[in-house]
Design a protein around this motif. Structure first.
Motif, PDB file in Angstrom:
ATOM      1  N   LEU A 148     -11.244  -0.203   3.307  1.00  0.00           N
ATOM      2  CA  LEU A 148     -10.949   0.789   2.262  1.00  0.00           C
ATOM      3  C   LEU A 148     -12.060   0.789   1.207  1.00  0.00           C
ATOM      4  CD1 LEU A 148      -7.088   0.317   1.798  1.00  0.00           C
ATOM      5  CD2 LEU A 148      -8.243   2.326   2.718  1.00  0.00           C
ATOM      6  N   TYR A 149     -12.186  -0.320   0.463  1.00  0.00           N
ATOM      7  CA  TYR A 149     -13.149  -0.266  -0.656  1.00  0.00           C
ATOM      8  C   TYR A 149     -14.599  -0.263  -0.176  1.00  0.00           C
ATOM      9  CZ  TYR A 149     -13.403  -5.448  -0.376  1.00  0.00           C
ATOM     10  OH  TYR A 149     -13.565  -6.748   0.043  1.00  0.00           O
ATOM     11  N   PRO A 151     -13.937   6.077   0.557  1.00  0.00           N
ATOM     12  CA  PRO A 151     -12.700   5.296   0.535  1.00  0.00           C
ATOM     13  C   PRO A 151     -11.424   6.136   0.588  1.00  0.00           C
ATOM     14  CG  PRO A 151     -14.272   4.416  -1.044  1.00  0.00           C
ATOM     15  CD  PRO A 151     -14.843   5.711  -0.548  1.00  0.00           C
ATOM     16  N   VAL A 152     -11.430   7.276  -0.069  1.00  0.00           N
ATOM     17  CA  VAL A 152     -10.212   8.106  -0.056  1.00  0.00           C
ATOM     18  C   VAL A 152      -9.947   8.628   1.358  1.00  0.00           C
ATOM     19  CG1 VAL A 152      -9.171  10.247  -0.926  1.00  0.00           C
ATOM     20  CG2 VAL A 152     -10.350   8.699  -2.502  1.00  0.00           C
ATOM     21  N   ALA A 192      -8.454   5.836   3.316  1.00  0.00           N
ATOM     22  CA  ALA A 192      -7.017   5.654   3.025  1.00  0.00           C
ATOM     23  C   ALA A 192      -6.206   6.723   3.753  1.00  0.00           C
ATOM     24  CB  ALA A 192      -6.778   5.725   1.519  1.00  0.00           C
ATOM     25  N   LEU A 247      -9.027   4.655  -5.552  1.00  0.00           N
ATOM     26  CA  LEU A 247      -8.071   4.441  -4.451  1.00  0.00           C
ATOM     27  C   LEU A 247      -6.602   4.339  -4.881  1.00  0.00           C
ATOM     28  CD1 LEU A 247     -10.097   2.010  -2.172  1.00  0.00           C
ATOM     29  CD2 LEU A 247      -9.002   4.139  -1.425  1.00  0.00           C
TER      30      LEU A 247
END
Ligand code: 5RP
Length: 217
Positions: A194-195, A200-201, A204, A25
């Motif tokens: 997010l995590y 996750p990407v 984001a 991330l």
């Protein structure tokens, strides 16, 4: 209005898990936060490991300091923090002490707004030189059904009028961001969205897209 930044809050208890999330991330976030849970679980050693691997990112150490401002700030800034949090319930003496150490390191203190606080206090914090606050919907309160609403927006605007730049956090997802359009948010802070996301990407990117839509230009 300045485009809000995206801050990743690492609240895993295991520092290796936090660093693993960060490896994917980090290129997709502007600010890295060593979350309260990570700091309590793994201490400043985890903060140092983050700083060693990511020397260029702004790093927040979220200690939610309530007392012993000098010692807490020495720990956080000594481990590489740029910004450290002090809880709004802390006495001004604690804020002042932490602020002194932050300045010695070229860093900043952020006041964590949690529970009861007043705009009169916000003006006192500003008079001490504090420029940032974190407007926080608590994890436990959110789990009990606390949402975002008009009162939050009113307080965020009042903080900005008092010269304090607010960041916003607390179970945020990209779908929440349109609510805050028109408010000069310094950063949106997200952890689990997010995590903990399957991708996750992509999560984001969804935050960045929501920020671009709301704060373009
Ligand atoms: C909890 C925190 C969290 O770091 C912050 O709320 C972001 O986490 P999440 O997006 O998972 O709610 O400060 O006290």
């Amino acid at each position: 209005m300045t485009r809000p930044l995206l801050q990743l809050a690492l609240d895993q208890l295991d520092p290796d898990a936090a660093l693993q999330s960060l490896a994917g991330l980090a290129p997709h976030v502007d600010i890295i936060e060593a979350g309260t849970l990570l700091c309590c679980s793994a201490g400043m050693g985890a903060v140092r490991r983050i700083r060693e691997r990511y020397p260029e990112h702004i790093m927040v150490v979220d200690l939610k300091t309530a007392d012993a401002g000098t010692e807490m700030a020495r720990m956080a800034f000594g481990a590489g923090a740029d910004w450290m949090t002090v809880i709004c319930a802390a006495p001004l003496a604690t804020l002042e002490a932490a602020q002194r150490v932050a300045h010695e390191h070229g860093g900043e203190i952020q006041v964590e707004l949690f529970g009861h606080w007043t705009l009169e206090q916000a003006r006192e914090w500003r008079a001490l030189g504090v420029r940032q606050a974190i407007y926080h919907r608590g994890r436990d309160a959110a789990a009990k059904g606390l949402g975002w609403g008009a009162q939050d927006l009113k307080l965020l605007r009042a903080l900005a009028d008092a010269g304090i730049e607010p960041s916003v956090t607390g179970g945020l997802t990209p779908a929440d961001l349109p609510l805050f359009v028109g408010i000069p948010v310094r950063a949106f802070i997200a952890g689990r969205a997010l995590y903990g996301a399957p991708d996750p990407v992509a999560a984001a990117q969804a935050f960045h897209d929501a920020i671009d839509r709301g704060w373009e230009g």
